[in-house]
Design an enzyme around this catalytic site. Sequence first.
Site, mmCIF file in Angstrom:
data_model
loop_
_atom_site.group_PDB
_atom_site.id
_atom_site.type_symbol
_atom_site.label_atom_id
_atom_site.label_comp_id
_atom_site.label_asym_id
_atom_site.label_seq_id
_atom_site.Cartn_x
_atom_site.Cartn_y
_atom_site.Cartn_z
ATOM 1 N N LYS A 156 9.655 -8.468 0.092
ATOM 2 C CA LYS A 156 10.022 -7.767 -1.142
ATOM 3 C C LYS A 156 9.585 -8.649 -2.290
ATOM 4 O O LYS A 156 9.976 -9.815 -2.362
ATOM 5 C CB LYS A 156 11.532 -7.546 -1.220
ATOM 6 C CG LYS A 156 11.966 -6.696 -2.408
ATOM 7 C CD LYS A 156 11.744 -5.216 -2.164
ATOM 8 C CE LYS A 156 11.562 -4.395 -3.412
ATOM 9 N NZ LYS A 156 11.345 -2.975 -3.111
ATOM 10 N N SER A 183 6.657 -4.693 -0.321
ATOM 11 C CA SER A 183 7.209 -3.680 -1.218
ATOM 12 C C SER A 183 7.626 -4.367 -2.513
ATOM 13 O O SER A 183 8.172 -5.465 -2.485
ATOM 14 C CB SER A 183 8.391 -3.043 -0.472
ATOM 15 O OG SER A 183 9.327 -2.482 -1.332
ATOM 16 N N GLU A 223 -0.126 4.742 2.801
ATOM 17 C CA GLU A 223 -0.784 4.808 1.493
ATOM 18 C C GLU A 223 -1.761 5.973 1.454
ATOM 19 O O GLU A 223 -2.204 6.483 2.483
ATOM 20 C CB GLU A 223 -1.523 3.495 1.178
ATOM 21 C CG GLU A 223 -2.804 3.271 1.947
ATOM 22 C CD GLU A 223 -3.548 2.007 1.456
ATOM 23 O OE1 GLU A 223 -3.029 1.294 0.592
ATOM 24 O OE2 GLU A 223 -4.648 1.751 1.973
ATOM 25 N N ALA A 270 -0.007 0.353 0.844
ATOM 26 C CA ALA A 270 -0.315 -0.501 1.991
ATOM 27 C C ALA A 270 -1.534 -1.369 1.748
ATOM 28 O O ALA A 270 -2.295 -1.676 2.654
ATOM 29 C CB ALA A 270 -0.515 0.371 3.234
#
Lengths: 357, 357, 357, 357
Positions: free
Chosen positions: C147, C226, C289, C338
């Site tokens: 993250k 992400s 994606e 992605a």
Amino acid sequence: MVHVTILKFPISSPADTSPLDRLKAIGTETDDILAVVGKTEGNGCVNDFSRTLASAVWTPLLPKTAITIFSGGTEGVLSPHVTFVLRHHEYTGLMAEVMHTERIEPHNLGTLLQAEQVERATRRAQAAMRSNVADGSELCTNLVLVKCPLLTSTQIERLRMGGMPLRTTDTYESMAISRHASALGVAWALGEAASPDLRGFVQGRDIEAIRAKKLDEVACSRASCSSGAELDDCHILVLATSVNDPRYAVQKAISGVMEDAIDAKSVMALLKQIEDEEGEVIQVFAKAEADPRGHIRDQRHTMNTDSDIHSTRHARAAVGGLLAGLVGDTEIYVSGGAEGQGPPGGGSLCIVYAVGL
Amino acid sequence: MVHVTILKFPISSPADTSPLDRLKAIGTETDDILAVVGKTEGNGCVNDFSRTLASAVWTPLLPKTAITIFSGGTEGVLSPHVTFVLRHHEYTGLMAEVMHTERIEPHNLGTLLQAEQVERATRRAQAAMRSNVADGSELCTNLVLVKCPLLTSTQIERLRMGGMPLRTTDTYESMAISRHASALGVAWALGEAASPDLRGFVQGRDIEAIRAKKLDEVACSRASCSSGAELDDCHILVLATSVNDPRYAVQKAISGVMEDAIDAKSVMALLKQIEDEEGEVIQVFAKAEADPRGHIRDQRHTMNTDSDIHSTRHARAAVGGLLAGLVGDTEIYVSGGAEGQGPPGGGSLCIVYAVGL
Amino acid sequence: MVHVTILKFPISSPADTSPLDRLKAIGTETDDILAVVGKTEGNGCVNDFSRTLASAVWTPLLPKTAITIFSGGTEGVLSPHVTFVLRHHEYTGLMAEVMHTERIEPHNLGTLLQAEQVERATRRAQAAMRSNVADGSELCTNLVLVKCPLLTSTQIERLRMGGMPLRTTDTYESMAISRHASALGVAWALGEAASPDLRGFVQGRDIEAIRAKKLDEVACSRASCSSGAELDDCHILVLATSVNDPRYAVQKAISGVMEDAIDAKSVMALLKQIEDEEGEVIQVFAKAEADPRGHIRDQRHTMNTDSDIHSTRHARAAVGGLLAGLVGDTEIYVSGGAEGQGPPGGGSLCIVYAVGL
Amino acid sequence: MVHVTILKFPISSPADTSPLDRLKAIGTETDDILAVVGKTEGNGCVNDFSRTLASAVWTPLLPKTAITIFSGGTEGVLSPHVTFVLRHHEYTGLMAEVMHTERIEPHNLGTLLQAEQVERATRRAQAAMRSNVADGSELCTNLVLVKCPLLTSTQIERLRMGGMPLRTTDTYESMAISRHASALGVAWALGEAASPDLRGFVQGRDIEAIRAKKLDEVACSRASCSSGAELDDCHILVLATSVNDPRYAVQKAISGVMEDAIDAKSVMALLKQIEDEEGEVIQVFAKAEADPRGHIRDQRHTMNTDSDIHSTRHARAAVGGLLAGLVGDTEIYVSGGAEGQGPPGGGSLCIVYAVGL
């Protein structure tokens, strides 16, 4: 003669060409249409098929010499409509000329080549207008409306496959760089960014660089540029005031800028001037944008962090709300994305009004 | 004493509680906070977690008696901020009271029961205020801000499973009927829709019926209601002007309505009045909506046919743009969805301003 | 010991921490939580306050050593939930380690410095895990969940004001370059892009250049990154399978990639392998994606020209629909964007499953 | 003769009619076109001008007897394309008939009158087909595709002004009730909801009542209905299999339903059957919807609480992703909003495939 009058009508959908019937009803020939400038109700972004639809239904009905400029996005109170620029056979005070550039190849989109194409076409239009003006009279260019192409993902992929330079891989961003290049071209044609230094600066670097760093140096207060997938050249409409005989003028234009998106003061100053001439507003042409710095008068706005609604839609809604309130009319031309078209966060502004009523 | 002053601060995100530090820095105790009224930067619709986030971070820091009212949606130029309603230990001219209703059960959302709950709470607040006002003086209610619940899809399914009556199966629509019921309650409390006939009409039929057919009969010019998933009762803030001794007033409020979403004239009239008193605008509280009839002054708008952006977002952006332009400030409270809160297509309007500066 | 098991629970909103009660009900201590990995129901983009809200309510309830990874966006059939990574005091077959990088300064976002930070943290996590594995046994890294931060418009403006280098002026685009840099870091740590040439290439040029031209050379099949505004460092979770004693394993992980967004075949091959082991799927971690080339198997898609819905939202909805259908479960972790995480247009894929039931 | 074959081609935009050239290139006459069924890349909702644009460019090029059915929305992996239904002069195994209803007046939209219009037109189509089938052979109706109108805000206002009954004041909701009424009509024509009691129930109450309470009693597994602003009657395409001589069939259709949005099993069962016949999938026609109960297999979904993206867009993206993955093709017809078209939360499904290759 390129004396013109301006007239606008509501449309019930992007496919509505009934304003042509209304034109005929008042005795105007289709042949006298120089331009149809419309606001259609799509998202005003890449996949705005309301513009393509309007283009598709209007083009076959217009004279070959006429151009169309459809700007998508009637967010908030804005009302879909078309504005006709109509050739007039007598002196009106308002003049116009329309022009096309050559085809803008996808790999040239947003570059100096596009800017130079727009510059040349704008100069040609101005020259044509001047040749129609009586000796000794002055011509004041009030507005250069440009409709220019964008990049679709298919075109981007073709450029990538062909190893061509890519200004952006983002289709929405391609609209911004196209508007910006067009605005530069107008600025050069109008002498608003004429310093040779600046041009050298531009050629040496990159429009992107200007955009990031020199936000306020290359703005053109008379340019209003809008991108779309429905064309591959640029359509250009130049609107000017002939000031040789104001006594007989029936329509005039006045120009200015909004310094930021809430600059009511500048708008009211123009409206005051029109009121002083006992004029009546016919149409407002305004550019609007989310301030790229993320704030307006030191107060944060959220248009650039809203991933649900693109900033151009926000800007049209807000500035459209302000202008419609000030003129009491929602059928106005407010276009989003004002890169180089007026001060950053603000935008160019032109009001056409009737006089001598 | 419930004399209050109003003060506002920007927030950098819905989780930003730093305005509390700024309050302390100017010597105000947290205990004096009666209400925090915020604009947060979510979509202002069903899944607006910016409201829930603001609620979650602010509530633990406030006195138990304080209420929060977070309205989502800072479309266009609007700037996220919080407005404090602060207890003042001396006469200020501005008075306030806050109140909760009981829990609104999901099957009662948008019904007469909700309206009556809001009515009772509003009356209680007014009574409390009157008891604090010196004999003989008059109290003018300027604004009743209501935050009320909505229906989530989970609640809708529970009602369906339980065979309970369903006012709507659409979560976004549930926001509208909740606002409308709250507005009716305020109207009754303020005597704006007090005719017994009307109440009979309402009870016999359905709020929906009123909404469809009697748009302009049950509007309340002082109500400003906003729905959210972050609460299950209604939070109510009543703001009033005590007019017994205007000489010593430091803050005042003035109320009106916008007749439609571009009604600059009404706004300017209020601003003129403030200017005449040499006042300075502190905060604007406005409701905005897409005219349910689909047009503004006979010109079509597209807010109700745009399936990409809900009409409340459009309305906030447009009316926010107009108001911010007129007051020169983007930290204003503009809330979307004005069912029964001012004329259809318009909305209630209240401006708080400082005097005697 | 860092043996772990994985367990997931639905959440009724981003603020719902009731899964903690369910953990306690089955006798698991909060102290054993290594990580909470959640899917929350925001837009998964810049202004996704569902992530910030989840972060705000979960963090105070977790051990200081635990990390949170909230990925926004449950488009289509996807169901909001949290996955716990729980320390187990006996051998389970599944191992995990969590790690933080240092703070990523805004001007370093999306650069080699971020990539190297992630690389180092990932290596540290792997080293820590290896030190816990019995001699001679092998450790297979199945997934590195990262993250990482993004750029807000406020940060972008600060960089511009300070004359700092700007990778992008687009907040949504900043999410992509942050993910991409993180993925590169993971690739280097895992030796998937270890060629010194490539690193030289990367250092000499720009990540953007790689992104545009060398789409498939620096992809990491085990990375899942992400971005979010709710943190300013990177949170890293490494998941690995210890293969020294498969007989006693209770949970295992298996990795692969989807070659494109409709690559059901690859998914079914992994599911077949699990079925052959009589395993039961616990959780799927997938990246998705919109193919940057604008087509899937030579058929045009429109995710990159849709100005109403960002492509990451489209991709999550579509790939989420496929995966949920194939595993018969909508509480799965499908994350959008992605870049460098699996083949272009496809994405990394990891399935955790129970064995020996 | 109404024997047909089905053929599909990609389109580069809603205005792309180049598939006509490709038809001609393979020797097919325009006159043989019975229907053009397209997926265009708009939002599939009220303001989807991609449908109107496609309609505008295709209609003048088609025989007068042909119908167009454009369904907007290619969310996720779906690829814009058109499917031709082509008259074949020999036996093919696949039969079709097209039909129009009368104009559906706005005040009849979504009522029994619309349902009965669709019922009658469907029966007429079936009768026409049967008259072309050799004695003794059987006709199996596989799919009834319906394109039906919606209500714009202008029409809603006219109804309100005229005191006409209003089924809804929400333009997006009008799409749902129009689809639902059409589905009922198909159900009656096909005998799927033929019980006189049910019809009595329907007439006595309101379609809305059925929608809320009797979700699963009036579903039609062969209906696929889609609403749009581009027409004011209903366009109907009936597709059937003639089973008298399977030996010579070149194309066949097979029907089923998806029980919910992740029902891969049902899809795979149909595909298995096609595989067993050594068939090759030509086109998939599927309906998709967000389960109105707010969950799928007891797991909450968020499609009905997402105020940024309408649920029909979510559903198309998710189900499109699943189906495209299973058939390995993104040029498929997935339409959103399955009220009464298959089980609630699921949808009708029809696959056309080639045999005897």
